[in-house]
Structures are given as structure tokens and as C-alpha cells.
Design an enzyme around this catalytic site. Structure first.
Site, short mmCIF file in Angstrom:
data_model
loop_
_atom_site.label_atom_id
_atom_site.label_comp_id
_atom_site.label_asym_id
_atom_site.label_seq_id
_atom_site.Cartn_x
_atom_site.Cartn_y
_atom_site.Cartn_z
N HIS A 1 1.17 -1.20 0.21
CA HIS A 1 0.17 0.04 0.38
C HIS A 1 0.82 1.52 0.00
CE1 HIS A 1 -3.76 -2.09 0.55
NE2 HIS A 1 -2.92 -2.45 1.45
N LYS B 1 -8.54 13.77 5.15
CA LYS B 1 -7.97 11.91 5.00
C LYS B 1 -6.81 12.49 5.84
CE LYS B 1 -6.36 13.89 0.33
NZ LYS B 1 -6.73 12.45 0.24
N ARG B 2 -5.78 11.68 6.18
CA ARG B 2 -4.76 11.76 6.76
C ARG B 2 -3.92 13.38 6.82
NH1 ARG B 2 -4.73 7.91 11.30
NH2 ARG B 2 -2.55 8.82 12.21
N LYS C 1 0.40 14.52 0.76
CA LYS C 1 -0.59 14.78 0.81
C LYS C 1 -0.71 16.66 0.49
CE LYS C 1 -2.40 9.94 3.37
NZ LYS C 1 -2.74 9.76 2.29
N THR D 1 -8.75 6.89 -1.82
CA THR D 1 -9.93 5.88 -1.91
C THR D 1 -11.01 6.89 -1.39
OG1 THR D 1 -9.88 5.22 0.50
CG2 THR D 1 -9.60 3.17 -1.43
N LYS E 1 -14.45 8.35 -3.39
CA LYS E 1 -16.37 8.51 -2.89
C LYS E 1 -16.81 9.72 -3.15
CE LYS E 1 -13.85 5.32 0.98
NZ LYS E 1 -13.14 5.61 1.90
#
Ligand code: 26Q
Length: 787
Positions: A333, A521-522, A527, A629, A633
């Protein structure tokens, strides 16, 4: 379908026997427990039947140290098609279902994407009729709850079973023993039903709790040594006490290794015990079991299965290895090299020496095989499982598995061509891609009933609930204004619902008529929440200088937890909250700009946020986000993506069209080309507007309480001793990001044009159902059949 009278009776009975009162007088959290227990009675016969029906079949087993299941109640009622009935029954008892639903704590037994993926996979497997059980740990404390106090993250313990755990069945009769150097402990299984939609198949999520063999040492107690009297109990229970709140690398902690071995050994023993009751030769083990390793966290399963087979079941070594390598499959991952798990050899020696011995032998087997294949001595170190005193879990997983997969096309390509290229050249046939997916049952049907209804009406069928590709048939409505008007109305409704919830939870008023721009998100540097933050500041100064500037009113929403020890991530959270304070407190921004950081982002908050988004922020540095992911969504609920060429974004845009999304920024190849010569200071010097927003970190615009803003600033311009300047290319991508936003802004003004983009995203999201992903795992890796 439900027997109303009998359900009511059960509710009254459980209310009395569990909480000692009348149902309607209980706390909402207590009502939730009572109602859930009452429903369990309906589920149990089906569940037991499912177990029997699948007993003789080959099964997949998902081994994961994390599961982010989200709330059970509504999900299970929908799966059994009893939600409306139950609502009605409660209404007749004077109780509001929605309040009961909202009082359920999320079982936060995971950090982020990897844990939620496991939950989506369980849902899909059960729905499709594939026998697949999950194994994991029943942590007493899940991921911390997050509060924001004075702009900063504060962590609060998550005691998720405080009011009870009505969906978990403690199966003490199936306990097993797990051995550590210090002694043995019990693993006690708690079983949770995983109900396929339409209730055809109920699979099992089995989570292990750690307990001591000896509850209490009476001798110590009599000697008045009270601490010692319960020491064994505490030591044992500590193993499953708390989830590590880290979703990437963490300095190796012995307790974490203990957790991994604990649940893996228990799960394998469980499988072996059941297998032995079939009276078959172990050669047939892989005909009944395919075990998927969710990253390397359960990779100790490989030497443990070898140990159990060779030391406990008298299988000879070579045969055991054939069995093992025909049973396991490994999912990777991450591409962050520093996040690949390694354990100091001595931890294994100190905690589980019996497994360490097996690893030594596996290591030697690998070396022999490599030599046999003509690998030169000086190249052996590239493959060594034990290397420089560390055990490389990814290498162990690759050597011991039949399949290795990445989680999006780009990610798998990068594994094959870069990160794992040495291994790929050795075993090309083992490598494959399985692009992630999400379950439409939770992320559309449950979280967005309004849009679900429209879809069902237009399709004239509910088949999309189990066949998401059907949405493709809706594409042409993008050109039907009446339908687009209804679609926009639904989006507005979801935005209004979210606004009400945010007002209640955060005390912030937001305008459902503004554009909702959401990043949830985290929190991670890669990110790039910081890029988003800089862009907001940029807009703020633009609007300040030019009050007549034509921009769409925007609400920026963030939700993110930071690992408690990740100093920079926490600084970024504070920075965003400082920006929110500045912007929201400025009357000149009224009706133009608003920033909200929601507290304690989790699955149930996500269910409110995804349907309400107008724009989905997916802005990671290219090559860093394995898949994502959340991006799926948003798409499913009809939000265009503003994002980079990274992870599954690439496949999303491929399905939904470039014109309906906002893709910007460096590509992986471009980053590779410029990496060594990249000088962020040049960009910073040349672009005064960018410089201005970056400098808010150090120029007194915000208070730098602990020097962490200065440190962030330095990290961008000069780097640090562990990385180069602007490691994630925030400054480099800023300009293109800003332009992409400008374009989105201009497009948004055309209401129907915008609705069309949203609609085309939704209609083309079929590929991203986890049903598709699970079909691929089932057929291409597990070789299992549907019931
Ligand atoms: C490892 C060692 C020590 C401590 C913690 C960890 C650890 C824990 C959790 C490492 C990684 C994780 C979780 C990783 C994760 O969630 N990865 C995400 O997986 C998603 C599902 O495949 C992808 O969509 C995301 O891109 C990926 O970041």
C-alpha cells in the site's frame, strides 16, 4: 419480514436486563445497544447457516491489523432490508431512530485508507457471495478522538465499547494460546457479522482480544504485593490495548511486533484447527485457504505458518514451504521507501525466538535459491530478508507469497519498474495490479439516500446497488435540464444537512450556497494540505486587495488527524486553523471566503462530507499516494476532482473525462527529471504572491508558538538533514494549482454546466466499486467460488 411484536418484546427485555429500565427512558447510547442486541437475534440463525453452507468451500482470509468498519447499525439494517420497519417500530415506541443511529460510536480500529479498504472488501465479498473472513485485533482503544483546542490537535482516548459491544460475540470456547518468550497468553475471539446486501451470505470478522492465563496471583496478593498480583493480567491485556495511531513508518516498537504476532498466530491456529477436522492431508491446505496480507503488518504469518506446520504438525520443511507459498498473497500500500516495515533482529530473538529460528532458515533458503539462479554474491544483499541486523518484512512477504499486488495502476507500475524491480525480475509472474474500490452500499445508498432514490427512479431498478456499472446508463441525463435541476437540488440538500451538522458540532456557520471545497484524509506532508492552505491565503490576499474580484463564494473544509508524534503535521493543522481564524474573523470575507477544520474526522463524518462536496481535493505529490479511496467516494457522489496525476486519480479521470476534472501539476517522470536540480528558492523569489503566503509562516501574521512554523518554512526553502528543500514540490506545483482552481471557479458559475460535470463523474464511477476489486482478487488471486 420482521415480527414486530417479538422485536418489541426483545427490546423491552434487553432494556430491562441490560440497563435496568424502560427502553424509552434510556440514554440514546443505551438504546442503541438494546436495539442492536435485539437485531442480533434475527441475524444469528442466518449467520450460523452461512457458516455451515461455506464449511466445505475454499475461503479467502483477510489478515489486517486495521479495520475501519464505521457504524454497524444502519448498515446492517439496510443489508437486511429492515431499516424502514425498525424506524417505524421505534416511532411507535416514542423513539427517534435517527438519534439512536447518531449515538453509535464508530469502532475506530484503524488509521485511514488501509483500514477502510479492509471494511469495504468485507462488505463486497459478503454481498457477492464469496466466503471471506477477516481476522484482526479487537483493540480496547481505537484511534484517538481529536479535539481542536486553540487551533491545535488534542488527542482523547477512544473507549469505543464504553456502553457495550452489541455486534461482537465473545466465543470463549474457541480461544487459543499464543506463546511469547515470557510465557503464554490467551487470544479470545470476538465475532462480528458481515452481512451481505440482501442477506444472502453472512461472513465473519473475527477480532482477537488478549487475556492472561492466570487472572490473579494469590500468593503475591497474600504477600500484600498487589501490583504483582495482577501483573500477568495487565501485561497480557496490554497487547490488544491500543491501536498505533500512525499510518506510515514508526520507530519499531516491541509492543507493535507483539500485536502482530499475537493476532497472526491466533488466526493461523484457528484455521489449522478447523482444517484438521476435515481429516485431509496438509498438502490440501491451499485448496481451502487463500490468505491475503494487508500490507506487511501481518507478514509474520509466513514464518509462523511454517513453524506451525513443521514443528506442530510434522510436515516436512519443503512441503510446508510449498503449502505456504501457495497460500499467501501480499498487497503493498505504499511507495514511501521509509515506510517499508523492518524489525531489528533482536526483537524477534527476545520476543519470539521460535519464529526467529524459522526466519533464519527461510533467509538461507532464499540465498540458496538466488545463487542457484546465478545472482552474483555482491548482489545478494539487495534481496536479503535479514539485512544489517534488520528483518525486512516486505522482502519476506514477496518471497513467501504467490502474488504481490499494488493498489492502483500507477502504483503497481512503479513497484514493478522501480521499488521492487529486483524482485520483479526474479518473479515477474507474481506481480499484478488490483485497483482499489469502495462499497456503494455505504458510500452512496446509506450516506446519500436522496441521490440513491433519483438513480433508482431513472434506472427503473435497484440493480446498481450490486452492479455499479449500471450507472453508465445514466450518462445521457447530463443533457436533460430538468434532471440536472433535481440533481442540483439534492446536492444543495446534502450541503444544507452538512451545514447544520457543522454548526452543531463545530459552532461554525457555513453557507450551502457557496462552493464546498473539501479535503479530508490523514494529515501528511505528501498529501499536501499545506498546498491547499497556501492557496486559501493567496485567495484571501487577492480578495483583500481587490474587493470587486469576481470569484465564487467558497467554503474550504478540512478534516484530518495527525499522528501524535508527527510534529510537522500538527503544525500544519494549527496553520490551517490560524488561517480559518484570520479569514472567518475578517468582515471583508463575508459571503466570499470561509474556512472550517472539522474535528475528529472519521467514517461517520465522512458519510456526511462526501455527499456535500462540490470539489474533491486530491493533490498529493505525484507518485506518493498509492491509490486513495476518498477520491472515489467524492466521485461516486458527483464531485469533480481537483488533483494530480497520482494514484487512482489517473484512472478516475480516464473514466470520467479530462473535461470534467481539474488535473494539474508535475507528473512522476517530470519529478524524476527535475529532482536533482530543483531549487524552490528560485520560484519563491520570482513569485511575490507566493512568497507572501509562504512567509506568513515567519512574518508574524500568525504566532509561531513553538518554532514549528519556522521549521516548516525552512523545510520548504532549505530542507532538513533528512530531506531536500521542498521535498513534496509544494512551491513548484503552486502556480498550476492556482490556475486549476481559477478554471473550476469560472466553470462553477454555469450551474447546469457544472451539474453536468458532476453527473458525468457519478455516472462513470462504476469501475471504482469494491465489488469489481473483490471479483478480481477472487478470480485472479484467491481462486474461490461464490456460494
Ligand atoms: C507501519 C509500521 C509501524 C507503525 C505503523 C505502520 C503503518 C500503519 C498503517 C503503516 C501504514 C499504515 C496505513 C497505510 C495506509 O492507509 N495506506 C493507504 O492505503 C490505501 C488503501 O490501499 C491507499 O488508498 C492509500 O493511498 C494509502 O496511503
Amino acid at each position: 419480514m420482521l415480527n414486530h411484536e417479538s422485536l418489541k418484546k426483545r427490546i423491552d427485555l434487553y432494556a430491562m436486563t441490560t440497563f435496568g429500565g424502560d427502553f424509552k427512558d434510556l440514554l440514546d447510547s443505551e438504546k442503541y445497544v438494546v436495539l442492536s442486541k435485539a437485531m442480533m437475534e434475527t441475524i444469528l440463525p442466518h449467520w450460523n447457516q452461512s457458516r455451515k453452507n461455506t464449511e466445505t468451500m475454499k475461503k479467502a482470509y483477510y489478515l489486517s491489523s486495521e479495520y475501519l468498519m464505521g457504524r454497524f447499525l444502519t448498515n446492517n439494517l439496510i443489508a437486511m432490508d429492515t431499516k424502514d420497519e425498525v424506524k417505524e417500530i421505534l416511532k411507535n415506541m416514542g423513539v427517534d431512530y435517527n438519534q439512536v443511529e447518531e449515538s453509535e460510536e464508530d469502532p475506530a480500529l484503524g488509521n485511514g485508507g488501509l483500514g477502510r479498504l479492509a471494511a469495504c472488501f468485507l462488505d463486497s465479498a459478503a454481498t457477492l457471495g464469496y466466503p471471506m473472513d477477516g481476522y484482526g485485533i479487537r483493540y480496547d482503544f481505537g484511534l484517538f478522538k481529536q479535539k481542536i483546542v486553540d487551533g491545535e490537535q488534542v488527542e482523547v482516548a477512544d473507549n469505543w465499547t464504553k456502553y457495550g459491544d452489541p455486534w461482537g460475540i465473545r466465543k470463549i470456547s474457541e480461544k487459543v494460546r499464543v506463546t511469547f518468550k515470557g510465557g503464554e497468553i490467551y487470544a479470545i475471539p470476538y465475532d462480528y457479522p458481515v452481512i451481505g446486501y440482501d442477506n444472502k451470505l453472512i461472513n465473519t470478522l473475527r477480532l482477537w482480544k488478549a487475556e492472561s492465563l492466570d487472572e490473579f496471583d494469590f500468593r503475591a496478593f497474600n504477600d500484600q504485593n498487589y501490583d504483582l498480583a495482577v501483573k500477568a493480567k495487565n501485561d497480557a491485556e496490554n497487547i490488544a490495548k491500543v491501536l498505533y495511531p500512525n499510518d506510515s513508518y514508526e520507530e519499531g516498537k516491541k509492543l507493535r511486533l507483539k500485536q502482530q504476532y499475537f493476532f497472526v498466530s491466533a488466526s493461523l491456529q484457528d484455521m489449522i484447527r478447523r482444517f484438521k477436522s476435515k481429516n485431509l492431508d496438509f498438502e490440501d491446505f491451499p485448496k481451502y485457504h487463500s490468505i491475503q496480507l494487508n500490507d506487511t503488518h501481518p507478514a509474520v504469518a509466513i514464518p509462523e505458518l511454517m513453524r506451525l506446520l513443521t514443528r506442530k504438525e510434522d510436515v516436512e520443511w519443503d512441503k510446508a514451504w510449498r503449502i505456504t507459498t501457495a497460500t499467501f498473497a501480499y498487497t503493498n500500500h505504499t511507495l514511501l521507501a521509509e515506510a517499508l516495515e523492518q524489525w531489528p533482529e533482536r526483537y524477534y530473538q527476545e520476543l519470539i525466538p521460535q519464529v526467529y529460528k524459522v526466519i533464519l532458515r527461510i533467509h538461507q533458503m532464499l540465498i540458496d535459491e538466488l545463487k542457484g539462479k546465478g545472482i552474483q554474491d555482491h548482489d545478494l544483499n539487495r534481496y536479503e530478508i535479514i539485512h544489517n541486523g534488520n528483518i525486512r518484512m516486505a522482502w519476506m512477504s514477496i518471497f513467501g507469497s504467490k502474488s504481490i499486488n499494488g493498489v492502483a495502476r500507477l502504483h503497481t507500475d512503479l513497484l514493478i519498474n522501480q521499488e521492487l524491480n529486483d524482485w520483479y525480475r526474479l518473479y515477474p509472474e507474481k506481480f499484478n495490479n488490483k485497483t482499489n474500490g469502495i462499497t456503494q452500499r455505504r458510500w452512496l445508498l446509506q450516506s446519500n439516500p436522496e441521490l440513491s432514490e433519483l438513480i433508482t427512479e431513472l434506472l427503473g431498478s435497484e440493480d446498481w446497488i450490486t452492479d455499479l456499472k449500471m450507472l453508465k446508463n445514466l450518462e445521457s441525463y447530463a443533457d436533460v435540464p430538468e434532471i440536472m435541476e433535481r440533481f442540483l437540488q439534492i446536492k444543495w440538500t446534502k450541503k444544507k444537512q452538512l451545514s447544520d451538522y457543522i454548526l452543531q458540532e463545530e459552532g461554525e456557520e457555513i453557507d450551502p450556497d457557496s462552493l464546498f471545497d473539501i479535503q479530508i484524509k490523514r494529515l501528511h506532508e505528501y498529501k499536501r494540505q499545506l498546498l491547499n492552505a497556501f492557496h486559501i491565503l493567496f485567495l484571501y490576499y487577492e480578495l483583500k486587495e481587490n474587493p470587486d474580484l469576481k470569484r465564487v463564494p467558497r467554503t474550504f473544509i478540512f478534516g484530518a488527524k495527525a499522528a501524535p508524534g508527527y510534529v510537522r503535521a500538527k503544525a500544519i493543522i494549527r496553520f490551517i486553523n490560524n488561517i480559518a481564524e484570520l479569514v472567518n474573523g475578517d468582515p471583508a470575507m463575508e459571503g466570499k471566503l470561509k474556512v472550517v477544520f472539522v474535528q475528529n474526522y472519521r467514517v461517520s463524518y465522512g458519510e456526511k462530507l462526501f455527499p456535500a462536496a462540490d470539489l474533491s481535493e486530491q493533490i498529493s505529490t505525484a507518485g506518493k499516494e498509492a491509490s486513495g479511496t476518498g477520491n472515489m467516494k467524492f466521485m461516486l457522489n458527483g464531485a469533480p476532482t481537483i488533483g494530480t496525476y497520482d494514484g487512482a486519480n489517473i484512472e478516475i479521470v480516464e473514466e470520467a473525462g479530462d473535461a470534467n476534472n481539474y488535473i494539474f501539476g508535475l507528473k512522476v517522470e517530470e519529478i524524476e527529471k527535475i529532482r536533482d536540480s530543483y531549487n524552490p528558492e528560485e520560484i519563491y523569489q520570482k513569485d511575490p504572491k507566493l512568497r507572501r503566503v509562504v512567509d506568513t509562516l515567519i512574518d508574524g501574521t500568525f504566532e509561531d508558538k513553538d518554532g514549528s512554523y519556522r521549521e516548516l518554512h525552512n523545510s520548504l526553502l532549505y530542507g532538513a538533514n533528512w530531506h531536500r528543500a521542498d521535498n513534496y514540490f509544494v512551491l513548484k506545483d503552486f502556480h498550476e494549482y492556482r490556475k486549476a482552481h481559477e478554471k473550476a471557479d469560472a466553470d462553477y458559475v454555469d450551474r447546469l454546466g457544472w451539474a453536468r460535470k458532476c453527473w458525468l463523474n457519478m455516472s462513470n464511477s462504476g469501475k471504482f466499486s469494491s465489488d469489481r476489486t473483490i471479483e478480481q482478487y477472487a478470480q485472479e488471486i484467491w481462486d474461490i467460488e461464490k456460494i
